[in-house]
Scaffold this active site. Sequence first.
Site, short mmCIF file in Angstrom:
data_model
loop_
_atom_site.label_atom_id
_atom_site.label_comp_id
_atom_site.label_asym_id
_atom_site.label_seq_id
_atom_site.Cartn_x
_atom_site.Cartn_y
_atom_site.Cartn_z
N HIS A 59 54.58 45.59 51.25
CA HIS A 59 55.21 44.80 49.76
C HIS A 59 56.82 46.33 50.51
CE1 HIS A 59 53.22 42.60 47.92
NE2 HIS A 59 51.72 43.26 48.44
N HIS A 102 53.21 45.84 40.91
CA HIS A 102 52.23 45.25 40.13
C HIS A 102 51.54 45.94 38.95
CE1 HIS A 102 52.45 43.55 44.43
NE2 HIS A 102 51.47 43.26 43.87
N ASN A 131 40.80 35.09 50.64
CA ASN A 131 39.29 34.72 50.80
C ASN A 131 38.23 34.77 49.40
OD1 ASN A 131 41.15 37.89 48.59
ND2 ASN A 131 39.29 37.69 47.62
N TYR A 174 48.79 47.20 38.30
CA TYR A 174 48.38 48.17 39.09
C TYR A 174 48.48 49.92 39.06
CZ TYR A 174 48.56 46.09 43.82
OH TYR A 174 48.90 45.47 44.65
N GLU A 175 49.92 49.34 39.86
CA GLU A 175 50.99 50.32 40.54
C GLU A 175 51.25 51.21 39.18
OE1 GLU A 175 53.74 49.46 43.31
OE2 GLU A 175 53.48 47.81 42.86
N HIS A 232 41.02 44.65 51.50
CA HIS A 232 42.37 44.61 51.49
C HIS A 232 42.27 43.74 52.73
CE1 HIS A 232 46.20 44.66 50.75
NE2 HIS A 232 46.68 45.17 51.50
N ALA A 241 49.35 36.23 47.26
CA ALA A 241 47.33 36.48 47.84
C ALA A 241 46.72 36.22 46.59
CB ALA A 241 47.13 37.26 48.18
N SER A 298 52.15 37.83 49.93
CA SER A 298 51.85 38.03 51.14
C SER A 298 51.67 36.80 52.00
CB SER A 298 49.89 38.52 50.83
OG SER A 298 49.95 39.76 50.15
N MET A 357 46.57 39.22 40.87
CA MET A 357 46.66 40.73 40.45
C MET A 357 48.06 40.35 39.92
SD MET A 357 44.63 43.22 42.29
CE MET A 357 43.00 42.58 42.64
N SER A 358 48.89 39.55 40.57
CA SER A 358 50.53 39.38 40.42
C SER A 358 50.72 37.47 40.09
CB SER A 358 51.29 39.69 41.73
OG SER A 358 50.70 38.32 42.50
N1 HPA Z 1 40.72 38.89 43.64
C1 HPA Z 1 41.77 39.44 42.65
N2 HPA Z 1 43.48 39.84 43.58
C2 HPA Z 1 43.13 39.00 44.51
C3 HPA Z 1 42.08 38.43 45.34
C4 HPA Z 1 41.05 39.07 44.61
O1 HPA Z 1 39.88 37.90 45.16
N3 HPA Z 1 42.51 38.50 46.39
C5 HPA Z 1 43.35 38.45 46.51
N4 HPA Z 1 44.47 38.66 45.66
#
Ligand code: HPA
Length: 278
Positions: free
Chosen positions: A67, A89, A241, A91-92, A253, A119, A36, A217-218
């Site tokens: 993406h 990912h 964040n 999660y996909e 997101h 990210a 990202s 998550m990656s």
């Molecule tokens: N947690 C998991 N994955 C993320 C986060 C988070 O706070 N921010 C961006 N990707």
Amino acid sequence: MIENKDAFTDRIHSAAQFIKSRIGQVIPEICVVLGSGLAPLAEQCVIETVLPYSEIPGFPVSTVPGHEGRLIVGSLEGKKIFMMSGRFHFYEGYDSSVCTLYVRVMAVLGVKTLVLTNAAGGLGDGMNPAELMAIEDHISFLCDSPLRGANLDEFGPRFPDQSCVYDREYLELLLSVAADASIKLHKGVYAYTKGPQYETPAEIRALKMLGASAVGMSTVPEAIVAAHSGLRVVAVSCITNMAAGISKEPLSHAEVMVNAGKASSSSCELVRRFIAAL
Ligand code: HPA
């Protein structure tokens, strides 16, 4: 999990063969994964070839908005590079071995260095959204290994050492490039979670106790497979964040995308200068 070793190996080699047939004589030795905020880096590149993932045999197709899935071949700072615009990912719904298939394709093609960007949520003291963190190590034991199943001996051993997944020399280089460019760059441990849900505050407190400074998550499955294949790995997180419970605000997101955008010019500059310094 890799169930059929021969079929999986053929899948890797057919993707590599296809890519080789579509690009010039000089094969890049660097692959950058555009997480990202990194998309503008592709615009700074002299692009030679763009291969949509959907055209590469054996490649999965990314399903995440933002993406976009294409492999870009070009040069940046006079160096020939691959850029992965879009990654896969867990999660996909893909298996970890499939999320990381491209890494083995890169290894077969002769890539020596993998630059991963992502990210992440920040846990570290003194971290703020839109700042960057160089990954010095990771925590992955909460998740399945991308190496689970048959070992592909042509890439690496059954029980690979993980003492130094992130290349120390390149980590130092990244830190010095950041200092020269006055780009604030934290250094820390990235904890990998499967997603797609963000973590709970209790999970974040636990990860913090374990020594994590960022969570996402990656990246980690890709880094494990790259290290298994003998690639030198460098990874940078954009702290988009503060992780759950650290900030009182709910995570979204939208916030991730806004802060990835704010950090975009420094992320791109850092990676561009790093490639120049290689
Ligand atoms: N947690 C998991 N994955 C993320 C986060 C988070 O706070 N921010 C961006 N990707």
